[in-house]
Write an enzyme that holds these catalytic residues in place. Structure first.
Site, PDB file in Angstrom:
ATOM      1  N   HIS A 177       4.679   7.730   7.139  1.00 48.32           N
ATOM      2  CA  HIS A 177       4.304   9.009   6.530  1.00 48.32           C
ATOM      3  C   HIS A 177       4.584   8.947   5.043  1.00 48.32           C
ATOM      4  CE1 HIS A 177       4.126  13.346   5.764  1.00 48.32           C
ATOM      5  NE2 HIS A 177       3.328  13.348   6.817  1.00 48.32           N
ATOM      6  N   GLU A 192       1.323  12.390  14.981  1.00 48.53           N
ATOM      7  CA  GLU A 192       0.179  11.964  15.783  1.00 48.53           C
ATOM      8  C   GLU A 192       0.581  11.189  17.034  1.00 48.53           C
ATOM      9  OE1 GLU A 192      -2.225  13.378  14.743  1.00 48.53           O
ATOM     10  OE2 GLU A 192      -2.916  12.901  12.737  1.00 48.53           O
TER      11      GLU A 192
HETATM   12  C1  LIG Z   1       0.503   7.857   6.841  1.00 54.42           C
HETATM   13  C2  LIG Z   1       0.175   6.763   5.842  1.00 54.42           C
HETATM   14  C3  LIG Z   1      -1.315   6.873   5.449  1.00 54.42           C
HETATM   15  C4  LIG Z   1       1.066   6.928   4.589  1.00 54.42           C
HETATM   16  O1  LIG Z   1       0.572   6.070   3.614  1.00 54.42           O
HETATM   17  P1  LIG Z   1       1.329   5.727   2.250  1.00 54.42           P
HETATM   18  O2  LIG Z   1       2.375   6.720   1.955  1.00 54.42           O
HETATM   19  O3  LIG Z   1       0.274   5.486   1.233  1.00 54.42           O
HETATM   20  O4  LIG Z   1       2.093   4.382   2.577  1.00 54.42           O
HETATM   21  P2  LIG Z   1       1.495   2.913   2.444  1.00 54.42           P
HETATM   22  O5  LIG Z   1       0.229   2.790   3.222  1.00 54.42           O
HETATM   23  O6  LIG Z   1       1.474   2.548   0.988  1.00 54.42           O
HETATM   24  O7  LIG Z   1       2.629   2.098   3.174  1.00 54.42           O
HETATM   25  C5  LIG Z   1       3.831   1.604   2.555  1.00 54.42           C
HETATM   26  C6  LIG Z   1       4.199   0.297   3.241  1.00 54.42           C
HETATM   27  O8  LIG Z   1       4.492   0.545   4.620  1.00 54.42           O
HETATM   28  C7  LIG Z   1       3.545  -0.109   5.467  1.00 54.42           C
HETATM   29  N1  LIG Z   1       3.103   0.841   6.498  1.00 54.42           N
HETATM   30  C8  LIG Z   1       2.946   2.182   6.363  1.00 54.42           C
HETATM   31  N2  LIG Z   1       2.536   2.706   7.529  1.00 54.42           N
HETATM   32  C9  LIG Z   1       2.436   1.693   8.396  1.00 54.42           C
HETATM   33  C10 LIG Z   1       2.037   1.629   9.747  1.00 54.42           C
HETATM   34  N3  LIG Z   1       1.693   2.704  10.422  1.00 54.42           N
HETATM   35  N4  LIG Z   1       2.025   0.413  10.329  1.00 54.42           N
HETATM   36  C11 LIG Z   1       2.382  -0.699   9.643  1.00 54.42           C
HETATM   37  N5  LIG Z   1       2.764  -0.688   8.356  1.00 54.42           N
HETATM   38  C12 LIG Z   1       2.791   0.488   7.743  1.00 54.42           C
HETATM   39  C13 LIG Z   1       2.373  -0.473   4.574  1.00 54.42           C
HETATM   40  O9  LIG Z   1       1.691  -1.608   5.055  1.00 54.42           O
HETATM   41  C14 LIG Z   1       3.066  -0.725   3.256  1.00 54.42           C
HETATM   42  O10 LIG Z   1       3.630  -2.005   3.319  1.00 54.42           O
HETATM   43  P3  LIG Z   1       3.664  -2.961   2.022  1.00 54.42           P
HETATM   44  O11 LIG Z   1       4.736  -2.353   1.148  1.00 54.42           O
HETATM   45  O12 LIG Z   1       4.011  -4.298   2.576  1.00 54.42           O
HETATM   46  O13 LIG Z   1       2.303  -2.909   1.391  1.00 54.42           O
HETATM   47  C15 LIG Z   1       0.459   5.375   6.451  1.00 54.42           C
HETATM   48  O14 LIG Z   1       1.799   5.313   6.884  1.00 54.42           O
HETATM   49  C16 LIG Z   1      -0.489   5.055   7.592  1.00 54.42           C
HETATM   50  O15 LIG Z   1      -1.589   4.552   7.344  1.00 54.42           O
HETATM   51  N6  LIG Z   1      -0.078   5.329   8.888  1.00 54.42           N
HETATM   52  C17 LIG Z   1      -0.951   5.103  10.016  1.00 54.42           C
HETATM   53  C18 LIG Z   1      -1.961   6.221  10.157  1.00 54.42           C
HETATM   54  C19 LIG Z   1      -1.346   7.510  10.682  1.00 54.42           C
HETATM   55  O16 LIG Z   1      -0.574   7.518  11.620  1.00 54.42           O
HETATM   56  N7  LIG Z   1      -1.741   8.608  10.029  1.00 54.42           N
HETATM   57  C20 LIG Z   1      -1.296   9.939  10.417  1.00 54.42           C
HETATM   58  C21 LIG Z   1      -0.417  10.508   9.362  1.00 54.42           C
HETATM   59  S1  LIG Z   1       0.320  12.039   9.871  1.00 54.42           S
END
Ligand SMILES: CC(C)(COP(=O)(O)OP(=O)(O)OC[C@H]1O[C@@H](n2cnc3c(N)ncnc32)[C@H](O)[C@@H]1OP(=O)(O)O)[C@@H](O)C(=O)NCCC(=O)NCCS
Length: 499
Positions: free
Chosen positions: A385, A438
């Site tokens: 998140h 979720e």
């Molecule tokens: C929610 C979300 C979009 C937040 O995104 P964000 O704040 O931009 O965080 P990032 O995508 O930059 O992630 C930071 C790091 O954690 C990792 N990470 C974050 N969520 C992850 C996940 N669900 N699975 C694996 N790795 C994850 C990223 O790969 C990144 O790693 P890195 O530093 O090696 O590049 C992201 O966690 C995600 O895509 N989750 C899955 C989708 C989901 O469940 N969405 C519903 C949200 S309520």
């Protein structure tokens, strides 16, 4: 560059070379030996000579020129050519290909294609990618405290509200700033239940929208636009606060009806009319099946809907506020927010989280499956998140709801949750990744009989209330949201070729 180049020979008189420069309207001549540049004679040199007096009149070019001038290659960019002139204080640089003179770049050529560099206004702020951590507004609707794992609606813990109150009471809180008294609660429920039916003008169009067969979130977006139009919603800049509130109530009340009508039509079934005698969650499941729902299931879905009403400046709420900031109507802002919510990184995750459980299949398969997926760079749906760096309180609460209703997959999901947290801690150390709302949403929704195509729309069914609370707040104290971007493309203006 300019080509061909006006040249001179070393043993010519300066007077002859100067006459040629004047004749051809150039500020310099390149002095050549065959095709090789051996010097450069400029207006500045001639002015210097003239200042020395009449004795220098017969001077040769070789005596006055700058010998062995710096040259550039034709592949040099305009930027680099400018830099070269600037650094050396030249006004002209010969262009050579190998040893041969092929052109000349002058300050005048460069000014012709010069671009005005973007102005950086004092006080301009460079925001981080994704606007992470940037405060862009003030709000009284609610807040998320990511490090504490806590969020609230108008200072009341959202989890406690989901535990103790009806959705309609929480809706009242968001719109009217305080929790309702029993009398206010009854009056508000009666007011919004009367707004559940969709107007005939929209009802007649729903079969065509459903026949398009697109994702339900896309259909909902279209239906909300039609709803706004059929009810005469106008740009909020042109309506008073009471009319705007009334528009917002109408759209919030009708969205669940639109969702279920479109879903049933897509299944080849007739929509079930909403029932004003039923509470929010009961009515939602009633419109799904046309049967009186189990009270525990109805409460479970209603609690999920309360938990998802609002959640800070998430992408869809921000979208709704950006659209509202232009003065647009409520339905337009809600349609845009639905589009933002439909994305898999926002509200499109619950069905994917359930797919993950199905793909893992057995507890033994969890660790190798997840390690493989994370090593491949896949995101594990239902985890991570932007704001929570600890357990998401919504996922904890929903785990409890799933356990209370005896959801079929809750035991397996709980095992998988722990394995995902462990695998992510090993392979993505320091990122603090935990289950988000979720992960258990799909487990609960599946168990109360909602099929996967209704997962994201069910999220939207109550989030629309949060969007509208934000829309009303934005409209009450508006300034158009209009940030800036740093242009990083090729330097403008690029020539436009004739058609
Ligand atoms: C929610 C979300 C979009 C937040 O995104 P964000 O704040 O931009 O965080 P990032 O995508 O930059 O992630 C930071 C790091 O954690 C990792 N990470 C974050 N969520 C992850 C996940 N669900 N699975 C694996 N790795 C994850 C990223 O790969 C990144 O790693 P890195 O530093 O090696 O590049 C992201 O966690 C995600 O895509 N989750 C899955 C989708 C989901 O469940 N969405 C519903 C949200 S309520």
């Amino acid at each position: 560059m300019s080509s061909p180049v006006v040249t001179a020979l070393p043993d010519e008189t300066v007077a002859d070379a100067a006459a040629r420069m004047q004749d051809r309207s150039v500020g310099s001549v390149v002095v050549v030996d065959g095709l090789r540049p051996v010097g450069i004679l400029t207006e500045r040199d001639i002015v210097r000579m003239a200042a020395a007096g009449p004795s220098s009149a017969g001077q040769k070019v070789a005596d006055l020129m700058t010998p062995e001038p710096d040259c550039v290659h034709p592949g040099l960019s305009v930027h680099e050519a400018f830099a070269s002139l600037d650094v050396h204080g030249y006004r002209h640089i010969p262009v050579v290909e190998g040893p041969e003179l092929v052109g000349i770049v002058s300050l005048r050529d460069l000014v012709r294609v010069a671009q005005v560099q973007p102005v950086v206004h004092p006080g301009q702020i460079e925001a981080p990618p994704g606007l992470e951590g940037v405060i862009v507004a003030e709000t009284q609707v609610g807040d998320v405290r990511g490090l504490e794992g806590f969020y609230h609606y108008r200072q009341h813990s959202a989890v406690e509200l989901a535990d103790k109150r009806s959705l309609e009471d929480v809706w009242f809180l968001l719109f009217d700033d305080h929790l309702p008294t029993p009398a206010e609660s009854r009056a508000f429920a009666a007011e919004v239940r009367a707004l559940r039916p969709v107007p005939d003008a929209v009802r007649h169009l729903l079969p065509d929208i459903a026949a398009s067969g697109g994702p339900l979130m896309d259909q909902l977006r279209t239906a909300v636009s039609l709803l706004g139009h059929s009810q005469g919603f106008r740009a909020w800049l042109d309506v008073d606060a009471a009319e705007l509130r009334s528009n917002a109530l109408s759209v919030c009340a009708a969205v669940p009806t639109l969702i279920m009508a479109l879903h049933r039509l897509g299944q080849g079934l007739e929509p079930v009319d909403p029932d004003p005698d039923l509470g929010y969650g009961e009515n939602y499941l009633w419109m799904l099946t046309g049967e009186r729902p189990d009270a525990d299931n109805a409460r479970a879905v209603e609690q999920y809907q309360i938990l998802t009403i609002d959640h800070g400046f998430n992408a869809s709420t921000f979208t709704a506020r950006v659209i509202t900031s232009t003065g647009a109507d409520v339905a337009g802002a809600v349609a845009g927010a639905i589009a933002a919510l439909s994305g898999p990184l926002h509200g499109g995750a619950p069905s994917r989280a359930l797919d993950l459980l199905d793909a893992i299949g057995t507890p033994e398969n969890a660790r190798p499956y997840l390690a493989d997926a994370v090593s491949r760079g896949d995101k594990i749906m239902g985890f991570g998140h932007r704001v929570y760096k600890t357990t998401d309180p919504r996922s904890q609460f929903l785990r409890g709801v799933a356990q209370r209703i005896g959801a079929a997959k809750v035991g397996f999901a709980t095992d998988v949750e722990q394995t995902v947290v462990d695998v992510l801690a090993e392979l993505k150390p320091g990122r603090n990744l935990y289950a988000n709302v979720e992960f258990y949403a799909g487990v609960v929704m599946e168990d109360v009989g909602l099929p996967p195509d209704l997962f994201s729309p069910t999220f939207a069914s109550s989030r629309v209330i949060g969007w509208c609370a934000n829309i009303l707040e934005q409209a009450a104290d508006n300034r158009i949201i209009r940030p800036s971007a740093r242009y990083v493309g090729p330097p403008p203006p690029q020539p436009v070729p004739d058609a």
